[in-house]
Design a protein around this motif. Structure first.
Motif, PDB file in Angstrom:
ATOM      1  N   ASP A   2     -10.805 -25.311  -3.190  1.00  0.00           N
ATOM      2  CA  ASP A   2     -11.783 -26.231  -3.766  1.00  0.00           C
ATOM      3  C   ASP A   2     -12.809 -25.490  -4.617  1.00  0.00           C
ATOM      4  O   ASP A   2     -13.983 -25.874  -4.686  1.00  0.00           O
ATOM      5  N   GLU A  40     -14.651 -27.541  -7.358  1.00  0.00           N
ATOM      6  CA  GLU A  40     -15.731 -28.339  -6.777  1.00  0.00           C
ATOM      7  C   GLU A  40     -16.953 -27.468  -6.513  1.00  0.00           C
ATOM      8  O   GLU A  40     -18.088 -27.843  -6.833  1.00  0.00           O
ATOM      9  N   GLN A  92     -12.941 -33.988  -8.729  1.00  0.00           N
ATOM     10  CA  GLN A  92     -12.334 -35.168  -8.117  1.00  0.00           C
ATOM     11  C   GLN A  92     -11.174 -35.678  -8.980  1.00  0.00           C
ATOM     12  O   GLN A  92     -10.149 -36.109  -8.461  1.00  0.00           O
ATOM     13  N   MET A 122      -8.138 -33.321  -8.422  1.00  0.00           N
ATOM     14  CA  MET A 122      -7.479 -33.542  -7.139  1.00  0.00           C
ATOM     15  C   MET A 122      -6.735 -34.871  -7.120  1.00  0.00           C
ATOM     16  O   MET A 122      -5.652 -34.981  -6.528  1.00  0.00           O
ATOM     17  N   SER A 123      -7.273 -35.890  -7.763  1.00  0.00           N
ATOM     18  CA  SER A 123      -6.581 -37.178  -7.783  1.00  0.00           C
ATOM     19  C   SER A 123      -5.290 -37.090  -8.581  1.00  0.00           C
ATOM     20  O   SER A 123      -4.271 -37.705  -8.222  1.00  0.00           O
ATOM     21  N   HIS A 154      -4.537 -27.985   2.701  1.00  0.00           N
ATOM     22  CA  HIS A 154      -5.347 -28.409   1.560  1.00  0.00           C
ATOM     23  C   HIS A 154      -4.814 -29.719   0.985  1.00  0.00           C
ATOM     24  O   HIS A 154      -5.574 -30.654   0.694  1.00  0.00           O
ATOM     25  N   ARG A 212      -5.609 -32.666   3.476  1.00  0.00           N
ATOM     26  CA  ARG A 212      -6.998 -33.129   3.463  1.00  0.00           C
ATOM     27  C   ARG A 212      -7.259 -34.074   2.304  1.00  0.00           C
ATOM     28  O   ARG A 212      -7.820 -35.168   2.480  1.00  0.00           O
ATOM     29  N   HIS A 213      -6.862 -33.682   1.104  1.00  0.00           N
ATOM     30  CA  HIS A 213      -7.137 -34.519  -0.063  1.00  0.00           C
ATOM     31  C   HIS A 213      -6.219 -35.746  -0.100  1.00  0.00           C
ATOM     32  O   HIS A 213      -6.651 -36.826  -0.506  1.00  0.00           O
ATOM     33  N   ARG A 245      -7.533 -38.342   2.345  1.00  0.00           N
ATOM     34  CA  ARG A 245      -8.788 -38.927   1.861  1.00  0.00           C
ATOM     35  C   ARG A 245      -8.525 -39.965   0.782  1.00  0.00           C
ATOM     36  O   ARG A 245      -9.196 -41.011   0.731  1.00  0.00           O
TER      37      ARG A 245
END
Length: 273
Positions: A138, A141, A218, A221-222, A252, A255-256, A259
Motif C-alpha cells: 500500500d 496510499e 483507491q 486498487m479498484s 494483500h 484485504r482489498h 473490502r
C-alpha cells in the motif's frame, strides 16, 4: 549483549521499528514505555509524533511541552529534546522520522516555537498513514497520505507556503488516470507520477480526487480488484491472481478484495447460490 526482552524489562516497555519503502520516511517507530525517560538528544530527521495512550512531557529549546493524545507533535531536526512519561501508566506513541525532502530547514524555527499542533484532521491523517505504512503493497496510499500531511504541516508552520490549494484540473486528473491505467499491475509511486505528469504531488492527489471522487490509490486498487474478479471466474487460484494483478501477496489481495466485493477471493467464484 542483553536480549530485546532484557532491554524491555530495563526500560519498562517495548518497541518496534522499521524503514518502509516510502520516499521521505527514514523510520517508523512504535513504542510503549511505562518508566523509560529519554535523555537530551538530537535527530537529523524531523520527528512526527502522536500519542495513543497516556502523555509525554518533554523539553525543547529549554521550554517544557506536553503531548496529550489529541495533538500532533512535530520536533525539528538538530534541536535537543528529551522525553518522559507524564502519567502513571506511561505512554504509547507512534513516530515517523521524515527527511528534509518532506519538511525543509526553513520550518525549524516555527516548529521550535509551536511543536504541538491541535488539529483533529491532521491527527486522523497521521493515524491513517501509520496504518498504511504497516501494510506491504500500500505504498501509493502511504505516499498520498504523507504528501497531504506535509502540505498541512506547512500550512500550520508557515501559512500560505504549502502546495497550491485545491482547484479543479480535469486535464491533470485525466493524465494521472491514464498513467494509473498503464501501470495497473506494475504500480507507480506518487513521486514518479508527479514527475511524469508533471505536477506538485499534493495538487496531483487533490485534482484526481476532485475529478473522480476517489483517491489515486483507491482507484488503482479498484482496477486491480476488477481484474482479479475476471481471473478468479476464469478458474485461477487466489495466489495466482494476486501475482498477476499487482498485489503484494495473497493476503494483500484478500484485504482489498473483501473490502470492495464483500467476500474473500476464495469464496467469490462460488458465492452465487
Amino acid at each position: 549483549m542483553g536480549s530485546r526482552r532484557d532491554d524491555q524489562r530495563r526500560t519498562g516497555g517495548n518497541v518496534s521499528a522499521w524503514r518502509p519503502g516510502v520516499p521521505g520516511v527514514v523510520e517508523v517507530f512504535h513504542a510503549h514505555y511505562t518508566e523509560y525517560a529519554y535523555p537530551m538528544h538530537v535527530h537529523d530527521a524531523w520527528t512526527l509524533l502522536i500519542v495513543d495512550a497516556g502523555a509525554v512531557r518533554y523539553d525543547l529549546d529549554r521550554h517544557e511541552h506536553g503531548t496529550p493524545h489529541d495533538t500532533v507533535s512535530l520536533l525539528p531536526p538538530h534541536v535537543p529534546h528529551n522525553g518522559s512519561p507524564a502519567t502513571p501508566d506511561g505512554f504509547r506513541k507512534r513516530v515517523l522520522y521524515l527527511d528534509a525532502s518532506r519538511l525543509g530547514d526553513e520550518l525549524i524555527g516555527p516548529a521550535v516555537d509551536a511543536p504541538d499542533l491541535r488539529d483533529p484532521v491532521l491527527r486522523r491523517r497521521v493515524g491513517h498513514l501509520h496504518a498504511a505504512l504497516a501494510r506491504p503493497g500500500d505504498e501509493l496510499e502511504a505516499e498520498s497520505r504523507l504528501t497531504l500531511i506535509g502540505d498541512r504541516l506547512h500550512e500550520h508552520l508557515k501559512p500560505g507556503s504549502g502546495a497550491p490549494g485545491a482547484r479543479r484540473d480535469p486535464a491533470l486528473a485525466r493524465r494521472l488516470r491514464e498513467l494509473l491505467d498503464e501501470r495497473i499491475v506494475a504500480g507507480i509511486g506518487l513521486e514518479e507520477a508527479a514527475t511524469l505528469v508533471p505536477a506538485h504531488p499534493a495538487h496531483l492527489v487533490r485534482a484526481f480526487s476532485g475529478a473522480y471522487g476517489i483517491a489515486p490509490h483507491q482507484y488503482l486498487m479498484s482496477r486491480r480488484v476488477e481484474r482479479a474478479r475476471r481471473l478468479l471466474l476464469a478458474g485461477r487460484s487466489p495466489a495466482e491472481v494476486a501475482a498477476a494483478t499487482g498485489f503484494y501477496d495473497q493476503a494483500h489481495l484478500t484485504r482489498h478484495f473483501k473490502r470492495l466485493v464483500g467476500v474473500t477471493p476464495g469464496r467469490y467464484p462460488t458465492s452465487a447460490g
